[in-house]
Design a protein around this motif. Sequence first.
Motif, PDB file in Angstrom:
ATOM      1  N   ARG A 152       0.805  -1.223   0.000  1.00 27.56           N
ATOM      2  CA  ARG A 152       0.000   0.000   0.000  1.00 27.56           C
ATOM      3  C   ARG A 152       0.839   1.275   0.000  1.00 27.56           C
ATOM      4  O   ARG A 152       0.437   2.287  -0.549  1.00 27.56           O
ATOM      5  CB  ARG A 152      -0.950  -0.002   1.184  1.00 27.56           C
ATOM      6  N   GLU A 153       2.011   1.259   0.622  1.00 32.77           N
ATOM      7  CA  GLU A 153       2.838   2.464   0.710  1.00 32.77           C
ATOM      8  C   GLU A 153       3.676   2.720  -0.536  1.00 32.77           C
ATOM      9  O   GLU A 153       4.361   3.730  -0.622  1.00 32.77           O
ATOM     10  CB  GLU A 153       3.776   2.398   1.924  1.00 32.77           C
ATOM     11  N   SER A 154       3.648   1.814  -1.503  1.00 36.33           N
ATOM     12  CA  SER A 154       4.468   1.961  -2.699  1.00 36.33           C
ATOM     13  C   SER A 154       3.956   3.117  -3.559  1.00 36.33           C
ATOM     14  O   SER A 154       2.805   3.133  -3.970  1.00 36.33           O
ATOM     15  CB  SER A 154       4.456   0.666  -3.510  1.00 36.33           C
ATOM     16  N   SER A 207      13.753  -7.501  -1.575  1.00 37.25           N
ATOM     17  CA  SER A 207      13.948  -7.886  -0.180  1.00 37.25           C
ATOM     18  C   SER A 207      13.203  -9.182   0.140  1.00 37.25           C
ATOM     19  O   SER A 207      13.748 -10.091   0.774  1.00 37.25           O
ATOM     20  CB  SER A 207      13.475  -6.758   0.733  1.00 37.25           C
ATOM     21  N   ILE A 208      11.953  -9.278  -0.290  1.00 34.82           N
ATOM     22  CA  ILE A 208      11.145 -10.476  -0.041  1.00 34.82           C
ATOM     23  C   ILE A 208      11.768 -11.687  -0.733  1.00 34.82           C
ATOM     24  O   ILE A 208      11.931 -12.751  -0.123  1.00 34.82           O
ATOM     25  CB  ILE A 208       9.691 -10.270  -0.514  1.00 34.82           C
ATOM     26  N   LYS A 209      12.123 -11.538  -2.002  1.00 34.57           N
ATOM     27  CA  LYS A 209      12.705 -12.650  -2.755  1.00 34.57           C
ATOM     28  C   LYS A 209      14.001 -13.136  -2.113  1.00 34.57           C
ATOM     29  O   LYS A 209      14.200 -14.349  -1.945  1.00 34.57           O
ATOM     30  CB  LYS A 209      12.958 -12.226  -4.203  1.00 34.57           C
ATOM     31  N   ASP A 210      14.874 -12.212  -1.755  1.00 34.44           N
ATOM     32  CA  ASP A 210      16.150 -12.593  -1.137  1.00 34.44           C
ATOM     33  C   ASP A 210      15.935 -13.310   0.187  1.00 34.44           C
ATOM     34  O   ASP A 210      16.563 -14.330   0.474  1.00 34.44           O
ATOM     35  CB  ASP A 210      17.043 -11.367  -0.930  1.00 34.44           C
ATOM     36  N   ASP A 216       3.085 -18.430   6.041  1.00 37.95           N
ATOM     37  CA  ASP A 216       3.054 -17.822   7.377  1.00 37.95           C
ATOM     38  C   ASP A 216       4.031 -16.660   7.479  1.00 37.95           C
ATOM     39  O   ASP A 216       3.708 -15.625   8.070  1.00 37.95           O
ATOM     40  CB  ASP A 216       3.371 -18.867   8.443  1.00 37.95           C
ATOM     41  N   ALA A 217       5.226 -16.815   6.912  1.00 37.39           N
ATOM     42  CA  ALA A 217       6.219 -15.741   6.942  1.00 37.39           C
ATOM     43  C   ALA A 217       5.732 -14.520   6.171  1.00 37.39           C
ATOM     44  O   ALA A 217       5.942 -13.376   6.598  1.00 37.39           O
ATOM     45  CB  ALA A 217       7.548 -16.233   6.370  1.00 37.39           C
ATOM     46  N   LEU A 218       5.067 -14.739   5.041  1.00 32.15           N
ATOM     47  CA  LEU A 218       4.572 -13.611   4.245  1.00 32.15           C
ATOM     48  C   LEU A 218       3.371 -12.930   4.903  1.00 32.15           C
ATOM     49  O   LEU A 218       3.170 -11.724   4.732  1.00 32.15           O
ATOM     50  CB  LEU A 218       4.211 -14.076   2.830  1.00 32.15           C
ATOM     51  N   PRO A 265       6.023  -6.868   7.362  1.00 30.71           N
ATOM     52  CA  PRO A 265       5.641  -5.538   7.845  1.00 30.71           C
ATOM     53  C   PRO A 265       5.167  -4.569   6.763  1.00 30.71           C
ATOM     54  O   PRO A 265       4.456  -3.620   7.067  1.00 30.71           O
ATOM     55  CB  PRO A 265       6.930  -5.014   8.496  1.00 30.71           C
ATOM     56  N   VAL A 266       5.513  -4.808   5.506  1.00 26.58           N
ATOM     57  CA  VAL A 266       5.169  -3.853   4.441  1.00 26.58           C
ATOM     58  C   VAL A 266       4.158  -4.427   3.454  1.00 26.58           C
ATOM     59  O   VAL A 266       3.228  -3.750   3.043  1.00 26.58           O
ATOM     60  CB  VAL A 266       6.447  -3.396   3.690  1.00 26.58           C
ATOM     61  N   ALA A 267       4.337  -5.677   3.082  1.00 28.68           N
ATOM     62  CA  ALA A 267       3.476  -6.308   2.078  1.00 28.68           C
ATOM     63  C   ALA A 267       2.344  -7.069   2.760  1.00 28.68           C
ATOM     64  O   ALA A 267       2.580  -7.885   3.641  1.00 28.68           O
ATOM     65  CB  ALA A 267       4.290  -7.241   1.197  1.00 28.68           C
ATOM     66  N   GLU A 268       1.130  -6.813   2.317  1.00 26.27           N
ATOM     67  CA  GLU A 268      -0.055  -7.473   2.871  1.00 26.27           C
ATOM     68  C   GLU A 268      -0.502  -8.586   1.921  1.00 26.27           C
ATOM     69  O   GLU A 268      -0.655  -8.356   0.718  1.00 26.27           O
ATOM     70  CB  GLU A 268      -1.166  -6.439   3.023  1.00 26.27           C
TER      71      GLU A 268
END
Length: 92
Positions: free
Chosen positions: A13-15, A27-30, A75-77, A81-84
């Motif tokens: 949402r903040e993008s 960041s998520i992929k890594d 569960d991790a996703l 904190p940023v991606a919903e």
Amino acid sequence: MIVGTLRVRLIIRESRSLKDKRQVVKSIKDRLHNSFNVSVAEVEALENRQVVVLGLAMVSNETHALKIALGQIVDALRVHPVAEMLDYEIET
């Protein structure tokens, strides 16, 4: 050989730009690759600045192990904190 796949739709949402989105996606992929030894690629919505669709794949010799690992990724996703998370599909 058993292949498990996971398709995840997320919203950031903040993008405000594609550059913001790319930073979060990288960041998520890594993190997923390093934590779960899974292959990850952005597969859809490449030009949408807020929606992310990731495709993940794992190979194992046991279906149960794949389901557990892919469930842990979900569960991790969910607590990112940023991606919903909007939705996901698991196939084994």
